[in-house]
Design a protein around this motif. Sequence first.
Motif, PDB file in Angstrom:
ATOM      1  N   SER A  87       0.811  -1.217   0.000  1.00 20.06           N
ATOM      2  CA  SER A  87       0.000   0.000   0.000  1.00 20.06           C
ATOM      3  C   SER A  87       0.845   1.267   0.000  1.00 20.06           C
ATOM      4  CB  SER A  87      -0.909  -0.022   1.234  1.00 20.06           C
ATOM      5  OG  SER A  87      -1.628   1.164   1.329  1.00 20.06           O
ATOM      6  N   ALA A  88       1.965   1.234   0.726  1.00 20.77           N
ATOM      7  CA  ALA A  88       2.815   2.427   0.854  1.00 20.77           C
ATOM      8  C   ALA A  88       3.986   2.427  -0.117  1.00 20.77           C
ATOM      9  CB  ALA A  88       3.331   2.526   2.284  1.00 20.77           C
ATOM     10  N   ASP A  89       4.084   1.392  -0.949  1.00 17.37           N
ATOM     11  CA  ASP A  89       5.196   1.262  -1.895  1.00 17.37           C
ATOM     12  C   ASP A  89       6.537   1.163  -1.159  1.00 17.37           C
ATOM     13  OD1 ASP A  89       6.072   0.867  -4.483  1.00 17.37           O
ATOM     14  OD2 ASP A  89       6.430   2.991  -4.861  1.00 17.37           O
ATOM     15  N   TRP A  90       6.553   0.362  -0.102  1.00 17.31           N
ATOM     16  CA  TRP A  90       7.754   0.076   0.692  1.00 17.31           C
ATOM     17  C   TRP A  90       8.150  -1.371   0.478  1.00 17.31           C
ATOM     18  CZ3 TRP A  90       5.115   1.735   5.896  1.00 17.31           C
ATOM     19  CH2 TRP A  90       5.019   3.120   5.963  1.00 17.31           C
ATOM     20  N   THR A  91       9.349  -1.728   0.967  1.00 19.48           N
ATOM     21  CA  THR A  91       9.696  -3.139   1.065  1.00 19.48           C
ATOM     22  C   THR A  91       9.032  -3.681   2.331  1.00 19.48           C
ATOM     23  OG1 THR A  91      11.680  -2.774   2.393  1.00 19.48           O
ATOM     24  CG2 THR A  91      11.953  -2.744  -0.032  1.00 19.48           C
ATOM     25  N   GLU A  92       8.876  -4.973   2.399  1.00 20.78           N
ATOM     26  CA  GLU A  92       8.255  -5.565   3.584  1.00 20.78           C
ATOM     27  C   GLU A  92       9.117  -5.328   4.824  1.00 20.78           C
ATOM     28  OE1 GLU A  92       6.342  -9.740   5.186  1.00 20.78           O
ATOM     29  OE2 GLU A  92       6.905  -9.568   3.085  1.00 20.78           O
ATOM     30  N   ASP A  93      10.435  -5.397   4.665  1.00 26.08           N
ATOM     31  CA  ASP A  93      11.332  -5.151   5.793  1.00 26.08           C
ATOM     32  C   ASP A  93      11.168  -3.723   6.324  1.00 26.08           C
ATOM     33  OD1 ASP A  93      13.568  -5.889   7.577  1.00 26.08           O
ATOM     34  OD2 ASP A  93      14.669  -4.371   6.410  1.00 26.08           O
ATOM     35  N   TYR A  94      11.073  -2.761   5.407  1.00 27.66           N
ATOM     36  CA  TYR A  94      10.887  -1.367   5.823  1.00 27.66           C
ATOM     37  C   TYR A  94       9.534  -1.201   6.512  1.00 27.66           C
ATOM     38  CZ  TYR A  94      10.920   3.729   5.718  1.00 27.66           C
ATOM     39  OH  TYR A  94      10.889   5.056   6.080  1.00 27.66           O
ATOM     40  N   ALA A  95       8.507  -1.875   6.005  1.00 29.94           N
ATOM     41  CA  ALA A  95       7.182  -1.798   6.640  1.00 29.94           C
ATOM     42  C   ALA A  95       7.252  -2.321   8.072  1.00 29.94           C
ATOM     43  CB  ALA A  95       6.164  -2.588   5.833  1.00 29.94           C
ATOM     44  N   LYS A  96       7.967  -3.414   8.290  1.00 28.62           N
ATOM     45  CA  LYS A  96       8.111  -3.956   9.645  1.00 28.62           C
ATOM     46  C   LYS A  96       8.797  -2.952  10.563  1.00 28.62           C
ATOM     47  CE  LYS A  96       8.236  -8.780   8.179  1.00 28.62           C
ATOM     48  NZ  LYS A  96       9.080  -9.956   7.986  1.00 28.62           N
ATOM     49  N   ARG A  97       9.832  -2.307  10.047  1.00 25.49           N
ATOM     50  CA  ARG A  97      10.541  -1.298  10.853  1.00 25.49           C
ATOM     51  C   ARG A  97       9.647  -0.104  11.149  1.00 25.49           C
ATOM     52  NH1 ARG A  97      15.142  -0.586   7.084  1.00 25.49           N
ATOM     53  NH2 ARG A  97      15.185   1.509   7.934  1.00 25.49           N
ATOM     54  N   MET A  98       8.862   0.312  10.152  1.00 28.34           N
ATOM     55  CA  MET A  98       7.942   1.435  10.364  1.00 28.34           C
ATOM     56  C   MET A  98       6.843   1.065  11.361  1.00 28.34           C
ATOM     57  SD  MET A  98       8.843   4.202   8.819  1.00 28.34           S
ATOM     58  CE  MET A  98       7.457   5.211   8.305  1.00 28.34           C
ATOM     59  N   ILE A  99       6.374  -0.160  11.314  1.00 29.39           N
ATOM     60  CA  ILE A  99       5.360  -0.608  12.280  1.00 29.39           C
ATOM     61  C   ILE A  99       5.946  -0.539  13.688  1.00 29.39           C
ATOM     62  CG2 ILE A  99       4.066  -2.627  13.098  1.00 29.39           C
ATOM     63  CD1 ILE A  99       3.792  -3.368  10.023  1.00 29.39           C
ATOM     64  N   GLU A 100       7.163  -1.027  13.861  1.00 22.05           N
ATOM     65  CA  GLU A 100       7.815  -0.977  15.171  1.00 22.05           C
ATOM     66  C   GLU A 100       8.017   0.467  15.624  1.00 22.05           C
ATOM     67  OE1 GLU A 100      11.440  -3.199  14.942  1.00 22.05           O
ATOM     68  OE2 GLU A 100      10.399  -5.058  14.433  1.00 22.05           O
ATOM     69  N   PHE A 101       8.443   1.303  14.720  1.00 23.84           N
ATOM     70  CA  PHE A 101       8.643   2.723  15.035  1.00 23.84           C
ATOM     71  C   PHE A 101       7.320   3.351  15.458  1.00 23.84           C
ATOM     72  CE2 PHE A 101       9.279   7.142  13.062  1.00 23.84           C
ATOM     73  CZ  PHE A 101       9.810   7.670  14.228  1.00 23.84           C
ATOM     74  N   GLY A 102       6.276   3.066  14.719  1.00 20.92           N
ATOM     75  CA  GLY A 102       4.955   3.595  15.036  1.00 20.92           C
ATOM     76  C   GLY A 102       4.439   3.093  16.370  1.00 20.92           C
ATOM     77  N   GLU A 103       4.695   1.829  16.676  1.00 18.93           N
ATOM     78  CA  GLU A 103       4.286   1.288  17.979  1.00 18.93           C
ATOM     79  C   GLU A 103       4.981   2.057  19.098  1.00 18.93           C
ATOM     80  OE1 GLU A 103       3.389  -3.318  16.582  1.00 18.93           O
ATOM     81  OE2 GLU A 103       5.386  -2.788  17.332  1.00 18.93           O
ATOM     82  N   GLY A 104       6.251   2.361  18.905  1.00 17.78           N
ATOM     83  CA  GLY A 104       6.976   3.154  19.897  1.00 17.78           C
ATOM     84  C   GLY A 104       6.395   4.543  20.047  1.00 17.78           C
ATOM     85  N   LEU A 105       6.064   5.157  18.934  1.00 16.46           N
ATOM     86  CA  LEU A 105       5.455   6.492  18.988  1.00 16.46           C
ATOM     87  C   LEU A 105       4.118   6.449  19.721  1.00 16.46           C
ATOM     88  CD1 LEU A 105       6.229   7.801  15.383  1.00 16.46           C
ATOM     89  CD2 LEU A 105       7.229   8.619  17.524  1.00 16.46           C
ATOM     90  N   LEU A 106       3.328   5.422  19.451  1.00 19.08           N
ATOM     91  CA  LEU A 106       2.030   5.294  20.110  1.00 19.08           C
ATOM     92  C   LEU A 106       2.172   5.050  21.608  1.00 19.08           C
ATOM     93  CD1 LEU A 106       0.127   3.208  17.414  1.00 19.08           C
ATOM     94  CD2 LEU A 106      -0.358   5.583  18.111  1.00 19.08           C
ATOM     95  N   ARG A 107       3.271   4.416  21.998  1.00 14.07           N
ATOM     96  CA  ARG A 107       3.537   4.199  23.418  1.00 14.07           C
ATOM     97  C   ARG A 107       4.129   5.450  24.068  1.00 14.07           C
ATOM     98  NH1 ARG A 107       5.485  -0.828  21.518  1.00 14.07           N
ATOM     99  NH2 ARG A 107       7.617  -0.025  21.609  1.00 14.07           N
ATOM    100  N   GLY A 108       4.423   6.465  23.247  1.00  8.70           N
ATOM    101  CA  GLY A 108       5.002   7.700  23.774  1.00  8.70           C
ATOM    102  C   GLY A 108       6.508   7.663  23.888  1.00  8.70           C
ATOM    103  N   GLU A 109       7.120   6.774  23.131  1.00 10.65           N
ATOM    104  CA  GLU A 109       8.578   6.658  23.174  1.00 10.65           C
ATOM    105  C   GLU A 109       9.265   7.616  22.219  1.00 10.65           C
ATOM    106  OE1 GLU A 109       9.404   2.520  22.562  1.00 10.65           O
ATOM    107  OE2 GLU A 109       8.257   1.947  24.325  1.00 10.65           O
ATOM    108  N   GLY A 110       8.500   8.550  21.736  1.00  9.48           N
ATOM    109  CA  GLY A 110       8.903   9.744  21.051  1.00  9.48           C
ATOM    110  C   GLY A 110       9.831   9.811  19.891  1.00  9.48           C
ATOM    111  N   GLU A 111      10.935  10.394  20.048  1.00  8.18           N
ATOM    112  CA  GLU A 111      11.769  10.961  18.988  1.00  8.18           C
ATOM    113  C   GLU A 111      11.972  10.075  17.776  1.00  8.18           C
ATOM    114  OE1 GLU A 111      12.922  14.206  19.058  1.00  8.18           O
ATOM    115  OE2 GLU A 111      11.629  14.259  20.797  1.00  8.18           O
ATOM    116  N   SER A 112      12.155  10.737  16.666  1.00  7.53           N
ATOM    117  CA  SER A 112      12.408  10.122  15.378  1.00  7.53           C
ATOM    118  C   SER A 112      13.654   9.263  15.434  1.00  7.53           C
ATOM    119  CB  SER A 112      12.610  11.258  14.376  1.00  7.53           C
ATOM    120  OG  SER A 112      12.040  10.981  13.168  1.00  7.53           O
ATOM    121  N   ARG A 113      13.563   8.039  14.933  1.00  8.13           N
ATOM    122  CA  ARG A 113      14.724   7.163  14.862  1.00  8.13           C
ATOM    123  C   ARG A 113      14.753   6.363  13.577  1.00  8.13           C
ATOM    124  NH1 ARG A 113      12.978   1.802  18.063  1.00  8.13           N
ATOM    125  NH2 ARG A 113      11.307   1.574  16.594  1.00  8.13           N
TER     126      ARG A 113
END
Length: 114
Positions: A87-113
Amino acid sequence: MAEAERERRLRPAQLLFEPAEAVADPEHFFDLESMDDPRALLARATELTLAFRAAHDRAIEFQAVAAAQLADPRRFDRLSAAAIAESADWTEDYAKRMIEFGEGLLRGEGESRH
């Protein structure tokens, strides 16, 4: 249909603060083309560069949050990392990393990484 969808994704998002008639002119870019003073041009172009970088970082955070929400196992309609990647025109590996990053953001673990 897939080609039209891909073409739509490749076009940059409309910059809402640019007047429509200015966007229609391919030479127009935030009135930079009309500036004669190189110092003023450098200053304004630098301001725009910094603003676009900040917007880019913020947009990536929103992508990550959306990916995490779509992949949330509590959703009955959750998507796989592969479906999100497509859907986002990413690789599956990048999507997994973005999902993890987003989960951290939703938990309030903040800053861009990303």
